[in-house]
Design a protein around this motif. Structure first.
Motif: not given
Length: 650
Positions: A283-284, A356-362, A371-372
């Motif tokens: 979730r963003e 619980e939070i990371k970065a997702k490449p677009m 957020e997980k």
């Protein structure tokens, strides 16, 4: 009790509750009232300009004109909401055999609500009701107790004689105005009962949905509207009227902003990603709502730093709040050209970095902080099309319990369980109220839900002892009234739940109470009673009512509820009752007359602190003049402690 209630009701006006609230919170807006020669207030003076001055802030718009709901009988409905019930509460003899905290009240729900407001004001967490639908047929006819002439209504309501006549003529009708007049006082009292974090759900169909929405806007406040749920109760549709209607509605209103509805189980949720803490979805973290931006939430506007070379098995990048060589700085991306913010503050983000939070490449080369999200529940949707809403399920369940169809169109238990799940908490003894109980689906739902999730919710059901239809399956099965069906369903449902959940600790019982009018011979004695007559009272009035009835009625009136600590005390041959509550205190009730030896013993117990009572209530009809005078005099001249002024009730 009867005389006290009648005197109170005679003084009531349609706006009495509103005046009481204004006096409590805005006393400075009242000037000296006009009084008659006896000192009785005949007119209040309230300064609306002073009130406007007090609240005239930038965020409050003082309007002189607005959109209002008006209907024939509205002033009478407001008047009813302020009255006290003149009925008494009669406990069922079987109550002594149960320790259950669940309550089933047999009687008119307006009377019940008028009683309940004294013990349960701001204590009910969730209300669900399925009131009669006004289809213009026999399913709803306005037949509230109506003991006023048109002339009396002119005086009490400040309406014209013509309007008073029209109000009187509504009795026995099924018009929109009659339905609204019926619902208004019940909803107004329901609002009083709700906790500040409470919520009410109301089932309704097309016939009064629009009017109910406007009525609830007025009673609960338009700003407290949570939503309208479309319930697909009959997927096949009802093939008449030009459009095959498949649905009904549930209107939902909260008491205040302190109310937050619970999430419900997401039946379709299947996590596809897992780590050592369990399943999750992404979730963003950015808040896309432009109302929350860099200007008004500067503490939520800060950068993350992303390591594009360190990815986990799901392609998520390591992040930090501190800059590193070669790492990419990322502030929240703009939304609609505005600098929006993160949903979490720096402190919370720091604690949850890379767990619980990371970065997702677009795909466009940018990044998104995610957020997980591990919640397997979801916010309830505004359309219920799943199996929980199908009316046929409710019919089949009741038919199974009773081995026959004895109740028409009961609500499905799964639907009411969902409502209870949304509106109450598992880990607290929240009270759920249904004052149109019918077949007691709500009671069944509360017990079933408690058995499933280990909750300790309690219920209060109210049902009029309405006769079953002549020649119906219910009558053939031996049931005379709807409440008999409801109570029998609770018993049968409890047995079924216990059999299916042998380890459950859910409260599967209930106490029954009946709302009754005073017997005519008792009313006659009250009318002719003279406390100055020098005779020894034999307590005839108490005997005709019953001590338990009188005590139970006062117990609710004085705020103790149905489940309080009650102790019977012998005072030299005279029975007294001590009720105790840690918030209210200790109240002593003297219902029967007292001889002098009992008065002396009572005083001895109080002076020696053998008996501690914060207040003493006396039923005046049971005491002759001398006994009452002796009791009052001795209580006012106590040794070793402060005097007590007995409270005499009639």
């Amino acid at each position: 009790m009867q005389n006290d209630t009648q005197k109170y009701n005679e003084s009531i006006k349609p706006n009495s509750k509103e005046i009481e609230i204004l006096k409590k919170y805005f006393p400075q807006c009242f000037s000296k009232p006009e009084t008659d020669e006896n000192g009785t207030v005949i007119k209040e003076h309230f300064d609306t300009e002073k009130l406007a001055e007090l609240i005239n802030k930038d965020e409050v718009d003082i309007k002189k004109e607005g959109f209002t709901l008006n209907f024939l009988g509205k002033s009478y409905a407001r008047y009813q909401a302020n009255l006290d019930s003149e009925t008494v509460i009669v406990p069922d003899e079987q109550n002594a055999e149960t320790s259950s905290e669940n309550v089933y009240i047999v009687g008119d729900n307006l009377d019940a609500l008028q009683h309940l407001k004294y013990s349960y004001a701001e204590k009910i967490k969730c209300i669900y009701i399925d009131p009669p639908y006004n289809t213009g047929k026999d399913d709803f006819v306005y037949n509230d107790k109506f003991g006023f002439t048109a002339k009396e209504l002119v005086e009490k309501l400040d309406v014209t004689e013509d309007e008073a006549e029209r109000i009187c003529s509504m009795n026995g009708k099924c018009t929109h105005s009659a339905w609204l007049t019926f619902m208004y006082p019940r909803l107004a009292l329901a609002r009083e009962l709700l906790r500040d974090d409470g919520v009410i759900f109301i089932s309704i169909d097309d016939n009064e949905q629009a009017n109910l929405k406007r009525l609830c806007d007025e009673v609960f406040g338009e700003g407290n509207f949570v939503g309208e749920i479309t319930v697909v109760a009959n997927p096949r549709g009802r093939d008449y009227g030009g459009v095959a209607r498949m649905h009904d509605y549930i209107l939902c209103y909260k008491k205040s902003d302190l109310c937050e509805l619970n999430l419900i189980k997401d039946e379709n949720n299947e996590f596809k990603m897992f780590d050592e803490r369990g399943g999750f979805e992404l979730r963003e973290l950015r808040n896309r709502n432009v109302k929350f931006n860099k200007e008004n939430r500067p503490n939520l506007y800060y950068p993350f730093y992303i390591n594009p070379k360190e990815l986990d098995e799901y392609g998520l990048c390591t992040i930090d709040l501190t800059a590193h060589d070669g790492w990419i700085e990322l502030f929240p991306l703009e939304s609609q050209g505005i600098n929006v913010v993160w949903r979490w503050g720096k402190e919370k983000s720091l604690k949850n970095l890379n767990t619980e939070i990371k970065a997702k490449p677009m795909k466009n080369g940018s990044f998104m902080i995610v957020e997980k999200y591990r919640e397997s529940r979801m916010m309830a949707r505004s359309v219920w099309w799943d199996k929980v809403s199908n009316t046929e399920n409710g019919t089949l369940l009741v038919k199974e319990l009773f081995e026959g169809k004895i109740f028409d169109y009961p609500k499905p238990i799964e639907m009411v369980m969902r409502v209870c799940e949304m509106g109450s908490y598992v880990d607290s003894s929240d009270i759920i109220l249904d004052f149109f109980s019918g077949s007691a689906t709500t009671a069944h739902a509360v017990m079933q839900l408690n058995a499933q999730d280990g909750g300790s919710r309690k219920f209060i059901m109210v049902q009029l002892d309405e006769p079953v239809k002549k020649g119906s399956e219910a009558e053939k099965a031996g049931y005379k009234t709807i409440d008999e069906i409801g109570r029998e369903r609770i018993r049968r449902a409890a047995e079924k739940i216990k059999a299916e959940n042998p380890e459950t600790k859910a409260d599967l019982g209930f106490q029954t109470f009946y709302l009754k009018s005073m017997p005519q011979n008792t009313l006659d004695k009250i009318k002719t009673f003279n406390p100055k007559d020098l005779f020894t009272s034999d307590g005839d009035i108490v005997k005709s009512l019953g001590e338990t009835t009188l005590l139970q009625t006062w117990q609710i009136k004085d705020g103790f509820g149905f489940n309080c600590n009650r102790k019977k005390i012998d005072i030299a041959g005279c029975a007294a009752y001590l009720l105790e509550d840690e918030k209210i205190g200790k109240y002593l009730y003297l219902l029967m007359g007292m001889e002098e030896k009992s008065v002396k013993e009572l005083i001895r117990k109080i002076e020696s602190f053998e008996l501690i009572a914060d207040k003493i209530f006396v039923y005046g009809y049971s005491f002759d003049f001398d006994a009452l005078n002796s009791l009052s005099t001795n209580l006012k001249t106590l040794k070793n402690r402060n005097p007590i002024e007995p409270i005499i009730r009639y």
